[in-house]
Write a protein that holds these residues in place. Sequence first.
Motif, mmCIF file in Angstrom:
data_model
loop_
_atom_site.group_PDB
_atom_site.id
_atom_site.type_symbol
_atom_site.label_atom_id
_atom_site.label_comp_id
_atom_site.label_asym_id
_atom_site.label_seq_id
_atom_site.Cartn_x
_atom_site.Cartn_y
_atom_site.Cartn_z
ATOM 1 N N ASP A 34 0.763 -1.299 0.090
ATOM 2 C CA ASP A 34 0.004 0.018 -0.018
ATOM 3 C C ASP A 34 0.866 1.362 0.071
ATOM 4 O O ASP A 34 0.379 2.556 -0.299
ATOM 5 C CB ASP A 34 -1.072 0.342 1.166
ATOM 6 C CG ASP A 34 -2.020 -0.899 0.929
ATOM 7 O OD1 ASP A 34 -2.164 -1.627 0.257
ATOM 8 O OD2 ASP A 34 -2.827 -1.279 2.149
ATOM 9 N N ARG A 38 3.795 5.916 -2.486
ATOM 10 C CA ARG A 38 3.599 7.064 -1.360
ATOM 11 C C ARG A 38 4.706 8.215 -1.788
ATOM 12 O O ARG A 38 4.430 9.454 -1.766
ATOM 13 C CB ARG A 38 3.978 6.644 0.023
ATOM 14 C CG ARG A 38 3.679 7.605 0.929
ATOM 15 C CD ARG A 38 2.341 7.794 1.282
ATOM 16 N NE ARG A 38 1.640 6.921 1.612
ATOM 17 C CZ ARG A 38 0.314 7.229 2.180
ATOM 18 N NH1 ARG A 38 0.017 8.372 2.447
ATOM 19 N NH2 ARG A 38 -0.356 6.135 2.639
ATOM 20 N N ARG A 149 -14.503 6.703 -8.650
ATOM 21 C CA ARG A 149 -13.433 7.230 -8.013
ATOM 22 C C ARG A 149 -12.532 8.144 -9.065
ATOM 23 O O ARG A 149 -11.911 9.224 -8.280
ATOM 24 C CB ARG A 149 -12.695 6.051 -7.626
ATOM 25 C CG ARG A 149 -13.418 5.120 -6.487
ATOM 26 C CD ARG A 149 -12.479 3.987 -6.149
ATOM 27 N NE ARG A 149 -13.312 3.280 -5.085
ATOM 28 C CZ ARG A 149 -13.847 1.870 -5.266
ATOM 29 N NH1 ARG A 149 -13.648 1.739 -6.472
ATOM 30 N NH2 ARG A 149 -14.386 1.375 -4.349
ATOM 31 N N ARG A 166 -4.818 14.799 -0.281
ATOM 32 C CA ARG A 166 -5.435 13.696 0.900
ATOM 33 C C ARG A 166 -6.482 12.942 0.986
ATOM 34 O O ARG A 166 -6.580 11.756 0.967
ATOM 35 C CB ARG A 166 -5.138 14.468 2.282
ATOM 36 C CG ARG A 166 -5.556 13.454 3.603
ATOM 37 C CD ARG A 166 -5.340 14.142 4.809
ATOM 38 N NE ARG A 166 -3.897 14.693 5.026
ATOM 39 C CZ ARG A 166 -2.877 13.934 5.413
ATOM 40 N NH1 ARG A 166 -2.824 12.637 5.409
ATOM 41 N NH2 ARG A 166 -1.725 14.606 5.741
ATOM 42 N N PRO A 167 -7.676 13.891 0.569
ATOM 43 C CA PRO A 167 -8.801 12.927 0.491
ATOM 44 C C PRO A 167 -8.599 12.302 -0.812
ATOM 45 O O PRO A 167 -9.459 11.169 -1.172
ATOM 46 C CB PRO A 167 -9.889 14.141 0.126
ATOM 47 C CG PRO A 167 -9.065 15.382 0.237
ATOM 48 C CD PRO A 167 -7.775 15.292 0.506
ATOM 49 N N LEU A 169 -6.138 10.671 -1.990
ATOM 50 C CA LEU A 169 -5.571 9.330 -1.625
ATOM 51 C C LEU A 169 -6.232 8.559 -0.848
ATOM 52 O O LEU A 169 -6.267 7.257 -1.027
ATOM 53 C CB LEU A 169 -4.266 9.938 -0.737
ATOM 54 C CG LEU A 169 -3.170 8.733 -0.269
ATOM 55 C CD1 LEU A 169 -2.962 7.917 -1.559
ATOM 56 C CD2 LEU A 169 -1.991 9.414 0.317
ATOM 57 N N GLU A 170 -7.282 8.804 -0.165
ATOM 58 C CA GLU A 170 -8.201 8.173 0.842
ATOM 59 C C GLU A 170 -9.079 7.337 -0.408
ATOM 60 O O GLU A 170 -9.371 6.192 0.053
ATOM 61 C CB GLU A 170 -8.982 9.062 1.772
ATOM 62 C CG GLU A 170 -8.174 9.392 2.900
ATOM 63 C CD GLU A 170 -9.073 10.590 3.778
ATOM 64 O OE1 GLU A 170 -10.119 10.881 3.413
ATOM 65 O OE2 GLU A 170 -8.187 11.143 4.565
ATOM 66 N N VAL A 171 -9.737 8.317 -1.352
ATOM 67 C CA VAL A 171 -10.323 7.326 -2.447
ATOM 68 C C VAL A 171 -9.771 6.264 -3.300
ATOM 69 O O VAL A 171 -10.144 5.263 -3.161
ATOM 70 C CB VAL A 171 -10.759 8.401 -3.570
ATOM 71 C CG1 VAL A 171 -11.387 7.835 -4.500
ATOM 72 C CG2 VAL A 171 -11.743 9.614 -2.815
ATOM 73 N N CYS A 172 -8.332 6.579 -3.300
ATOM 74 C CA CYS A 172 -7.625 5.487 -3.759
ATOM 75 C C CYS A 172 -7.260 4.302 -2.858
ATOM 76 O O CYS A 172 -7.329 3.211 -3.402
ATOM 77 C CB CYS A 172 -5.993 6.178 -4.354
ATOM 78 S SG CYS A 172 -6.237 7.166 -5.569
ATOM 79 N N THR A 173 -7.083 4.504 -1.385
ATOM 80 C CA THR A 173 -7.055 3.489 -0.627
ATOM 81 C C THR A 173 -8.131 2.782 -0.514
ATOM 82 O O THR A 173 -8.214 1.325 -0.619
ATOM 83 C CB THR A 173 -6.553 4.150 0.914
ATOM 84 O OG1 THR A 173 -5.392 4.870 0.743
ATOM 85 C CG2 THR A 173 -6.435 3.133 1.950
ATOM 86 N N GLU A 174 -9.375 3.338 -0.472
ATOM 87 C CA GLU A 174 -10.589 2.323 -0.614
ATOM 88 C C GLU A 174 -10.876 1.633 -2.132
ATOM 89 O O GLU A 174 -11.001 0.272 -1.769
ATOM 90 C CB GLU A 174 -11.858 3.147 -0.624
ATOM 91 C CG GLU A 174 -13.152 2.553 -0.648
ATOM 92 C CD GLU A 174 -14.237 3.820 -1.181
ATOM 93 O OE1 GLU A 174 -15.228 3.091 -1.638
ATOM 94 O OE2 GLU A 174 -13.936 4.706 -1.329
#
Length: 191
Positions: A34, A38, A149, A166-167, A169-174
């Motif tokens: 994951d 980065r 997404r 940042r948000p 990246l959160e969409v990507c993580t999901e």
Amino acid sequence: MSLVELIGQADERGLAASGLACLDRCVPLLGGDDEVLRPLWAGLADDAGAAEWGERLEQVRGKLGGEFGAADEESSQDEAVALARRMLAAAPAERSATGVRAWADACSVAALQIHRLLDPLTDAGDSVDARREGRTEGMSPLVAAELRRQITVLELLAGHGPAGLRPALEVCTEGRRVLRAVVSRRSRRRG
């Protein structure tokens, strides 16, 4: 606004984030963890990172399997993995608006095609291009989620600039978690 229109209006940072987000969600196909992308995400946060993009990109390529060329693509048995490898191989060494625009567009198509290939339900549309242009009737759930997404990432960057990273990246993580689960399920069925 359609995905094609959003890509057409995005600035250099938004385009780089869009391409990187598509690649990030497909990292499970490349065997990456994951955090592997980065450094590239961090480079988008500040303008100084633009100069280091190429170096960081080469480090990521090394971590995800070294050389990416035609021989690697031809030896792949899995079309989804080959598409993900091509996304990484096609990433421009220089983070210029022209280079990242073509890459973001290609990554958008590839990521939607990957999700279409891996979705256990059939996507009734003729092509992913139709999906990107806004024709969404009969869309399978996995493809629909990937399309949402991609649109969300571009809207976040357009509306918030660097603060939208940042948000995004959160969409990507999901999305990465969803694809990792799909890949895992698929592997268990094969094994």
